[in-house]
Motif scaffolding. Structure first.
Motif, PDB file in Angstrom:
ATOM      1  N   ILE A 184      -9.377  10.523 -10.811  1.00 15.74           N
ATOM      2  CA  ILE A 184      -8.524   9.908  -9.796  1.00 15.74           C
ATOM      3  C   ILE A 184      -7.955  11.006  -8.903  1.00 15.74           C
ATOM      4  O   ILE A 184      -7.331  11.947  -9.392  1.00 15.74           O
ATOM      5  N   GLN A 191      -5.928   2.394  -7.954  1.00 14.55           N
ATOM      6  CA  GLN A 191      -6.791   3.424  -8.519  1.00 14.55           C
ATOM      7  C   GLN A 191      -6.810   3.396 -10.045  1.00 14.55           C
ATOM      8  O   GLN A 191      -7.875   3.463 -10.665  1.00 14.55           O
ATOM      9  N   THR A 196       0.821  -1.212   0.000  1.00 18.00           N
ATOM     10  CA  THR A 196       0.000   0.000   0.000  1.00 18.00           C
ATOM     11  C   THR A 196       0.860   1.269   0.000  1.00 18.00           C
ATOM     12  O   THR A 196       0.465   2.297   0.532  1.00 18.00           O
ATOM     13  N   LEU A 209     -10.845   2.217  -2.405  1.00 22.55           N
ATOM     14  CA  LEU A 209     -10.267   2.843  -3.589  1.00 22.55           C
ATOM     15  C   LEU A 209     -10.531   2.038  -4.860  1.00 22.55           C
ATOM     16  O   LEU A 209     -10.147   2.468  -5.953  1.00 22.55           O
ATOM     17  N   ARG A 252      -8.964   0.101   3.348  1.00 18.88           N
ATOM     18  CA  ARG A 252      -8.794   1.376   2.653  1.00 18.88           C
ATOM     19  C   ARG A 252      -8.610   1.176   1.149  1.00 18.88           C
ATOM     20  O   ARG A 252      -9.136   1.957   0.348  1.00 18.88           O
ATOM     21  N   VAL A 253      -7.870   0.138   0.750  1.00 20.45           N
ATOM     22  CA  VAL A 253      -7.711  -0.084  -0.695  1.00 20.45           C
ATOM     23  C   VAL A 253      -9.003  -0.604  -1.325  1.00 20.45           C
ATOM     24  O   VAL A 253      -9.263  -0.348  -2.498  1.00 20.45           O
ATOM     25  N   VAL A 256      -3.753   9.876  -3.392  1.00 20.35           N
ATOM     26  CA  VAL A 256      -3.837   9.622  -1.955  1.00 20.35           C
ATOM     27  C   VAL A 256      -2.547  10.086  -1.302  1.00 20.35           C
ATOM     28  O   VAL A 256      -1.478   9.524  -1.552  1.00 20.35           O
ATOM     29  N   VAL A 266      -0.815   2.025  -4.244  1.00 20.38           N
ATOM     30  CA  VAL A 266      -2.121   2.681  -4.126  1.00 20.38           C
ATOM     31  C   VAL A 266      -2.559   3.234  -5.478  1.00 20.38           C
ATOM     32  O   VAL A 266      -3.721   3.100  -5.883  1.00 20.38           O
ATOM     33  N   TYR A 267      -1.613   3.843  -6.190  1.00 23.02           N
ATOM     34  CA  TYR A 267      -1.940   4.319  -7.533  1.00 23.02           C
ATOM     35  C   TYR A 267      -2.338   3.161  -8.450  1.00 23.02           C
ATOM     36  O   TYR A 267      -3.207   3.299  -9.316  1.00 23.02           O
TER      37      TYR A 267
END
Length: 337
Positions: A303, A178, A169, A203, A199-200, A306, A174-175
């Protein structure tokens, strides 16, 4: 101008200094830096493990910066004073295949980067900042977002309905959740934290695996995909994780080698590699043309980057220490208003 300068190996050799404000050459822009973001590359440069033979002279670190053009060179045609711009790390890689000396011309080491009040950018190594993003948000694009985009879009030709495995993460991961989700793929994400996995999922991740609770995560991936495996894997761990990724891969799937958090060395099971007919692609960011493609797409894909924490310019060392500990998403340093 105030600037942070790497004067040797180790965080203790990152010093706040006074330097002359540079003057742009004929094809250069003078940019007042608004924000920069940190990447694993920045840690590796401070630690002396990233191309150490090139990092012999003092320089301003950090490749990823966004700001405002305050002065342009006499031959600049693409930008004007007042434009909001974002840096492109490999200053000579415009399109096509990379150049052998790209590393020697990279921003944030060995060339001066963005951890300063002002920086010089070559006209051909600069993109317009997306209108939909703040400077802090835009500063997270050049490595973290673009590495994912270059992997999945340029190399992987990702399409809606593909499956993508994302490890961890951090900023790139994380990108990846997304971007892959926005492009219509089904994302499986791994982490050792159930809180981060929740959390992911928010997303866009459809399935999650806690690898602390399920050490054989590659078997769980096969279970989730009914034995088919995933089409794309963003491999950020390195070392022996690569063999697990091969096992989790679909036939003729793609593994993008992005990082080496565990180790730079790996002993690969060649038979598994052959059996899967796997595409393994080393990734070192990408060229400016694809970066511009991504910038245009970001204005359409909705997008929002984060950001874990925003530090002040004077708190740059604290930002690096946070990077060393890990973060959910990106660490940003706000340089000026």
């Amino acid at each position: 101008m105030k600037a942070w300068q790497r004067q040797g190996v180790g965080l203790e050799n990152l010093k706040l200094v006074d330097l002359p404000t540079p003057e742009p050459g004929p094809k250069q822009l003078l940019v007042r830096v608004k924000a920069v973001s940190l990447n694993f590359r920045d840690k590796a440069i401070v630690d002396g493990v990233y191309l150490p033979h090139l990092m012999t002279q003092p320089f301003v670190p950090v490749s990823d910066a966004s700001g405002e053009v305050v002065k342009v060179g006499s031959e600049v045609t693409k930008f004007k004073k007042g434009d909001r711009v974002t840096s492109h790390m490999f200053t000579k890689w415009k399109d096509g295949t990379p150049n052998k000396d790209d590393g020697a011309h990279a921003l944030g080491g060995p060339k001066n980067g963005g951890l300063a009040e002002y920086m010089l950018l070559n006209e051909d190594a600069t993109v317009m900042t997306p209108a939909t993003l703040t400077d802090e948000e835009a500063s997270t694009l050049p490595i973290a977002a673009f590495t994912v985009w270059f992997s999945l879009v340029e190399y992987g030709k990702i399409k809606a309905g593909d499956t993508v495995l994302v490890q961890g993460t951090g900023g790139v991961s994380v990108y990846a959740v997304q971007i892959a989700s926005a492009l219509g793929a089904k994302v499986i994400a791994t982490s050792s934290s159930n809180e981060k996995l929740e959390r992911v999922k928010a997303l866009g991740a459809k399935e999650v695996i806690n690898y602390a609770e399920t050490p054989d995560w590659e078997k769980e991936v096969l279970k989730i995909t009914e034995g088919k495996g995933v089409n794309h894997i963003l491999e950020v761990v390195g070392g022996q994780s690569i063999n697990r990724s091969i096992e989790a891969l679909a036939l003729q799937g793609h593994i993008y080698i992005i990082g080496f958090l565990e180790s730079m060395m790996a002993e690969v099971n060649v038979f598994s590699l052959l059996a899967k007919q796997a595409h393994i692609q080393g990734i070192n960011v990408g060229h400016r043309r694809a970066f511009e493609d991504m910038i245009r797409a970001f204005d359409e894909l909705d997008i929002r980057p984060v950001i874990d924490t925003v530090y002040s310019f004077d708190e740059a060392l604290d930002a690096y220490k946070h990077l060393y500990k890990g973060a959910f998403g990106k660490i940003v340093i706000k340089v000026s208003e």
